[in-house]
Design a protein around this motif. Structure first.
Motif, PDB file in Angstrom:
ATOM      1  N   LEU A 160       0.927  -0.999  -0.004  1.00  0.00           N
ATOM      2  CA  LEU A 160       0.088   0.095   0.070  1.00  0.00           C
ATOM      3  C   LEU A 160       0.814   1.190   0.139  1.00  0.00           C
ATOM      4  O   LEU A 160       2.031   1.300   0.368  1.00  0.00           O
ATOM      5  N   TYR A 161       0.275   2.201  -0.392  1.00  0.00           N
ATOM      6  CA  TYR A 161       0.966   3.719  -0.391  1.00  0.00           C
ATOM      7  C   TYR A 161      -0.016   4.776  -0.329  1.00  0.00           C
ATOM      8  O   TYR A 161      -1.166   4.544  -0.548  1.00  0.00           O
ATOM      9  N   TYR A 162       0.612   5.879   0.216  1.00  0.00           N
ATOM     10  CA  TYR A 162      -0.286   7.224   0.270  1.00  0.00           C
ATOM     11  C   TYR A 162      -0.084   7.836  -0.851  1.00  0.00           C
ATOM     12  O   TYR A 162       1.129   8.107  -1.383  1.00  0.00           O
ATOM     13  N   ASP A 163      -1.008   8.670  -1.567  1.00  0.00           N
ATOM     14  CA  ASP A 163      -0.728   9.763  -2.702  1.00  0.00           C
ATOM     15  C   ASP A 163      -0.542  10.965  -1.721  1.00  0.00           C
ATOM     16  O   ASP A 163      -0.559  11.165  -0.608  1.00  0.00           O
ATOM     17  N   GLU A 164      -0.422  11.962  -2.544  1.00  0.00           N
ATOM     18  CA  GLU A 164      -0.024  13.227  -2.115  1.00  0.00           C
ATOM     19  C   GLU A 164      -1.120  14.088  -1.146  1.00  0.00           C
ATOM     20  O   GLU A 164      -0.881  14.790  -0.440  1.00  0.00           O
ATOM     21  N   LYS A 165      -2.308  13.408  -1.232  1.00  0.00           N
ATOM     22  CA  LYS A 165      -3.476  13.993  -0.621  1.00  0.00           C
ATOM     23  C   LYS A 165      -3.960  12.744   0.584  1.00  0.00           C
ATOM     24  O   LYS A 165      -4.838  13.036   1.252  1.00  0.00           O
ATOM     25  N   ARG A 166      -2.804  11.878   0.767  1.00  0.00           N
ATOM     26  CA  ARG A 166      -2.825  11.186   1.985  1.00  0.00           C
ATOM     27  C   ARG A 166      -4.074  10.192   1.903  1.00  0.00           C
ATOM     28  O   ARG A 166      -4.874   9.584   2.878  1.00  0.00           O
ATOM     29  N   ARG A 167      -4.263   9.823   0.614  1.00  0.00           N
ATOM     30  CA  ARG A 167      -5.342   8.781   0.230  1.00  0.00           C
ATOM     31  C   ARG A 167      -4.717   7.346   0.060  1.00  0.00           C
ATOM     32  O   ARG A 167      -3.465   7.419  -0.704  1.00  0.00           O
ATOM     33  N   LEU A 168      -5.240   6.453   0.877  1.00  0.00           N
ATOM     34  CA  LEU A 168      -4.429   5.104   0.753  1.00  0.00           C
ATOM     35  C   LEU A 168      -4.893   4.236  -0.750  1.00  0.00           C
ATOM     36  O   LEU A 168      -6.023   4.152  -0.924  1.00  0.00           O
ATOM     37  N   HIS A 169      -3.693   3.727  -1.305  1.00  0.00           N
ATOM     38  CA  HIS A 169      -3.859   2.845  -2.421  1.00  0.00           C
ATOM     39  C   HIS A 169      -3.269   1.808  -2.489  1.00  0.00           C
ATOM     40  O   HIS A 169      -2.132   1.318  -1.631  1.00  0.00           O
ATOM     41  N   LEU A 170      -3.671   0.669  -3.362  1.00  0.00           N
ATOM     42  CA  LEU A 170      -2.863  -0.714  -3.461  1.00  0.00           C
ATOM     43  C   LEU A 170      -1.742  -0.315  -4.422  1.00  0.00           C
ATOM     44  O   LEU A 170      -2.061   0.058  -5.626  1.00  0.00           O
ATOM     45  N   THR A 171      -0.679  -0.970  -4.179  1.00  0.00           N
ATOM     46  CA  THR A 171       0.143  -1.225  -5.288  1.00  0.00           C
ATOM     47  C   THR A 171      -0.137  -2.365  -6.301  1.00  0.00           C
ATOM     48  O   THR A 171      -1.213  -3.055  -5.760  1.00  0.00           O
ATOM     49  N   ASP A 172       0.272  -2.695  -7.346  1.00  0.00           N
ATOM     50  CA  ASP A 172       0.113  -3.881  -8.035  1.00  0.00           C
ATOM     51  C   ASP A 172       0.287  -5.024  -7.364  1.00  0.00           C
ATOM     52  O   ASP A 172      -0.721  -5.921  -7.547  1.00  0.00           O
ATOM     53  N   HIS A 173       1.221  -5.225  -6.588  1.00  0.00           N
ATOM     54  CA  HIS A 173       1.368  -6.436  -5.931  1.00  0.00           C
ATOM     55  C   HIS A 173       0.413  -6.434  -4.839  1.00  0.00           C
ATOM     56  O   HIS A 173      -0.023  -7.554  -4.270  1.00  0.00           O
ATOM     57  N   GLY A 174      -0.022  -5.300  -4.232  1.00  0.00           N
ATOM     58  CA  GLY A 174      -1.050  -5.323  -3.158  1.00  0.00           C
ATOM     59  C   GLY A 174      -2.468  -5.916  -3.916  1.00  0.00           C
ATOM     60  O   GLY A 174      -3.212  -6.421  -3.214  1.00  0.00           O
ATOM     61  N   LYS A 175      -2.810  -5.542  -5.154  1.00  0.00           N
ATOM     62  CA  LYS A 175      -4.099  -5.845  -5.734  1.00  0.00           C
ATOM     63  C   LYS A 175      -3.771  -7.480  -5.786  1.00  0.00           C
ATOM     64  O   LYS A 175      -4.880  -8.089  -5.945  1.00  0.00           O
ATOM     65  N   LEU A 176      -2.573  -7.896  -6.326  1.00  0.00           N
ATOM     66  CA  LEU A 176      -2.641  -9.165  -6.583  1.00  0.00           C
ATOM     67  C   LEU A 176      -2.742  -9.895  -5.166  1.00  0.00           C
ATOM     68  O   LEU A 176      -3.502 -11.244  -5.397  1.00  0.00           O
ATOM     69  N   LEU A 177      -2.253  -9.644  -4.302  1.00  0.00           N
ATOM     70  CA  LEU A 177      -2.501 -10.335  -2.655  1.00  0.00           C
ATOM     71  C   LEU A 177      -3.851 -10.341  -2.514  1.00  0.00           C
ATOM     72  O   LEU A 177      -4.348 -10.958  -1.811  1.00  0.00           O
ATOM     73  N   ARG A 178      -4.553  -9.081  -2.695  1.00  0.00           N
ATOM     74  CA  ARG A 178      -5.861  -8.917  -2.395  1.00  0.00           C
ATOM     75  C   ARG A 178      -6.789 -10.316  -2.996  1.00  0.00           C
ATOM     76  O   ARG A 178      -7.590 -10.658  -2.687  1.00  0.00           O
ATOM     77  N   SER A 179      -6.500 -10.241  -4.387  1.00  0.00           N
ATOM     78  CA  SER A 179      -7.116 -11.308  -5.111  1.00  0.00           C
ATOM     79  C   SER A 179      -6.876 -12.706  -4.628  1.00  0.00           C
ATOM     80  O   SER A 179      -7.729 -13.425  -4.573  1.00  0.00           O
ATOM     81  N   TYR A 180      -5.557 -13.192  -4.398  1.00  0.00           N
ATOM     82  CA  TYR A 180      -5.312 -14.257  -3.538  1.00  0.00           C
ATOM     83  C   TYR A 180      -5.985 -14.686  -2.210  1.00  0.00           C
ATOM     84  O   TYR A 180      -6.589 -15.506  -2.284  1.00  0.00           O
ATOM     85  N   ALA A 181      -5.973 -13.472  -1.442  1.00  0.00           N
ATOM     86  CA  ALA A 181      -6.396 -13.482  -0.079  1.00  0.00           C
ATOM     87  C   ALA A 181      -8.291 -13.558  -0.233  1.00  0.00           C
ATOM     88  O   ALA A 181      -8.718 -14.249   0.752  1.00  0.00           O
ATOM     89  N   GLN A 182      -8.874 -12.940  -1.285  1.00  0.00           N
ATOM     90  CA  GLN A 182     -10.243 -12.942  -1.290  1.00  0.00           C
ATOM     91  C   GLN A 182     -10.645 -14.402  -1.608  1.00  0.00           C
ATOM     92  O   GLN A 182     -11.615 -15.011  -1.193  1.00  0.00           O
ATOM     93  N   THR A 183      -9.951 -15.154  -2.600  1.00  0.00           N
ATOM     94  CA  THR A 183      -9.905 -16.242  -2.981  1.00  0.00           C
ATOM     95  C   THR A 183      -9.983 -17.423  -1.892  1.00  0.00           C
ATOM     96  O   THR A 183     -10.975 -18.359  -1.719  1.00  0.00           O
ATOM     97  N   ILE A 184      -9.036 -17.089  -1.148  1.00  0.00           N
ATOM     98  CA  ILE A 184      -8.497 -18.186   0.195  1.00  0.00           C
ATOM     99  C   ILE A 184      -9.997 -17.926   1.054  1.00  0.00           C
ATOM    100  O   ILE A 184     -10.366 -19.049   1.551  1.00  0.00           O
ATOM    101  N   LYS A 185     -10.238 -16.757   1.305  1.00  0.00           N
ATOM    102  CA  LYS A 185     -11.176 -16.478   2.258  1.00  0.00           C
ATOM    103  C   LYS A 185     -12.412 -17.114   1.858  1.00  0.00           C
ATOM    104  O   LYS A 185     -13.189 -17.938   2.400  1.00  0.00           O
ATOM    105  N   SER A 186     -12.844 -17.125   0.519  1.00  0.00           N
ATOM    106  CA  SER A 186     -14.130 -17.507   0.083  1.00  0.00           C
ATOM    107  C   SER A 186     -13.983 -18.940  -0.046  1.00  0.00           C
ATOM    108  O   SER A 186     -15.048 -19.699   0.566  1.00  0.00           O
ATOM    109  N   ASP A 187     -13.021 -19.678  -0.564  1.00  0.00           N
ATOM    110  CA  ASP A 187     -12.647 -21.148  -0.671  1.00  0.00           C
ATOM    111  C   ASP A 187     -12.897 -21.650   0.720  1.00  0.00           C
ATOM    112  O   ASP A 187     -13.387 -22.734   1.024  1.00  0.00           O
TER     113      ASP A 187
END
Length: 310
Positions: free
Chosen positions: A48-75
C-alpha cells in the motif's frame, strides 16, 4: 481458515483507513500496522502507499495479494461448510443470480443440472450484482450469473449470453404491435423495478440515451419484482422495458405485446463469474457447461430470445 493478518489486509483494502479497520476488527491501530508490515516483510514487497492527498492505495502487488486472499477466504468458507456435511449426504452447490434471471431463465439450468447430476443439492440465491459479488467473496456462493463487469484480477468470468431489452405492453394497449418514435411513449405510464436494482439502472441507461427520464412519461409505477412488473403490464396499467428472454413466453401466449421503436436497440452481456483461481473451479465449470446446453437447446434458440455464446 484465513490468516488473521490477511483478513486485516482485506478489510484495510475495503476501508482504506487504518482506524476504521482497527474498529472493524476490534483491535488497536498499531496492531493493524503490525499486520501489514508483517505481510510486506513476508512477501518482500510494498502493498500500500499514500498519494499526495494522504489517500491510501494498493500497489500492483497489493492488488495481486488482495485477489489471492479473497479467493482463499471464499474457498475456506465453502470447504468448512462441506466438511460439516455427513459423508452420506449429497454435496450442495450454492449459486447466485440476478432476480431477473432467477425468476425466468436459471431455473431451467438448475433443473437440467439436477437431471445430469441427480446426487447433488442446489441452493439458489437471488439478488443484485454488487451483493452477489460480495457473496462470492464471503464464500456464501460458489459462482453467480450477472449482467455487470467482473474485474479480471478478482474474478474468473465467461460471457454466457447477450440479451436485448424490448418495450412491452398489454395486447389491449393503443401501441400494441405498432412502430413508434421514442417520444410517443411519453403519453403513457411507465412501469419499472425499484431503484438500486440492475433493472432500474438498465432502464435509466436506455432513457438517458434517448434524452429521456422517468419524469418524461405521463406517470409511473415503481415495483419490487420483475414478475409484478409483468402482471401490471398485462393489466394494461402501463408499458415497461424488460429483457426479451424474461417476457418471451408471455409474448408467445399473447399475454403481452411488443412496442417497436424506431432506431432503438439495447443489449446486455450476462456473465458467469466465480473467484479467481478458486479450488472449486471444476465444479463451477460443470454448471457452466449445463448453462450452455440449455441456452443452445431448441426451446431457446428457435424463438431468438438471446445470443448464446459458446
Amino acid at each position: 481458515m484465513l490468516d488473521q493478518r490477511l483478513d486485516t489486509f482485506l478489510i484495510l483494502c475495503e476501508t482504506r483507513n487504518y482506524t476504521q479497520t482497527a474498529n472493524r476488527l476490534n483491535i488497536t491501530q498499531p496492531a493493524v500496522t503490525q499486520h501489514i508490515k508483517f505481510l510486506e516483510g513476508y512477501y518482500k514487497t510494498k502493498l500500500l502507499y499514500y498519494d499526495e492527498k494522504r489517500r491510501l492505495h494498493l500497489t500492483d502487488h497489493g492488488k495481486l495479494l488482495r485477489s489471492y486472499a479473497q479467493t482463499i477466504k471464499s474457498d475456506s468458507q465453502i470447504i468448512e461448510r462441506k466438511l460439516k456435511i455427513q459423508p452420506e449426504q449429497p454435496d450442495e452447490l450454492k449459486l447466485g443470480t440476478l432476480t431477473t434471471t432467477g425468476e425466468s431463465l436459471v431455473p431451467h439450468m438448475v433443473a437440467q443440472y439436477l437431471k445430469k447430476y441427480p446426487d447433488k443439492k442446489v441452493s439458489m440465491y437471488l439478488g443484485e450484482a454488487d451483493a452477489l459479488l460480495q457473496q462470492l467473496k464471503s464464500g456464501r456462493i460458489q459462482f453467480c450469473i450477472i449482467d455487470t463487469y467482473c474485474p479480471p484480477l478478482e474474478y474468473e468470468s465467461c460471457e454466457l449470453f447477450e440479451a436485448d431489452t424490448i418495450c412491452v405492453c398489454s395486447p389491449e394497449h393503443p401501441l400494441a404491435g405498432k412502430t413508434v418514435d421514442f417520444e410517443d411513449l411519453n403519453s403513457y405510464r411507465l412501469i419499472f423495478r425499484e431503484n438500486d436494482t440492475n433493472s432500474h439502472r438498465n432502464l435509466m441507461k436506455i432513457l438517458h440515451a434517448h434524452n429521456q427520464d422517468i419524469d418524461s412519461f405521463q406517470s409511473y409505477v415503481e415495483i419490487g419484482t420483475i414478475n409484478t412488473v409483468q402482471k401490471m403490464v398485462m393489466e394494461n396499467v402501463g408499458i415497461s422495458f424488460i429483457y426479451r428472454f424474461v417476457v418471451q413466453e408471455n409474448l408467445d401466449k399473447g399475454l403481452l405485446s411488443q412496442i417497436h421503436i424506431h432506431n432503438f436497440s439495447s443489449h446486455s452481456m450476462f456473465n458467469f463469474a466465480w473467484m479467481k483461481n478458486s479450488f472449486f473451479t471444476r465444479g463451477n465449470l460443470q454448471f457452466l457447461e449445463v448453462c450452455r446446453e440449455v441456452l443452445n437447446s431448441s426451446i431457446f434458440q428457435n424463438n431468438g430470445q438471446f445470443s448464446s455464446l459458446s
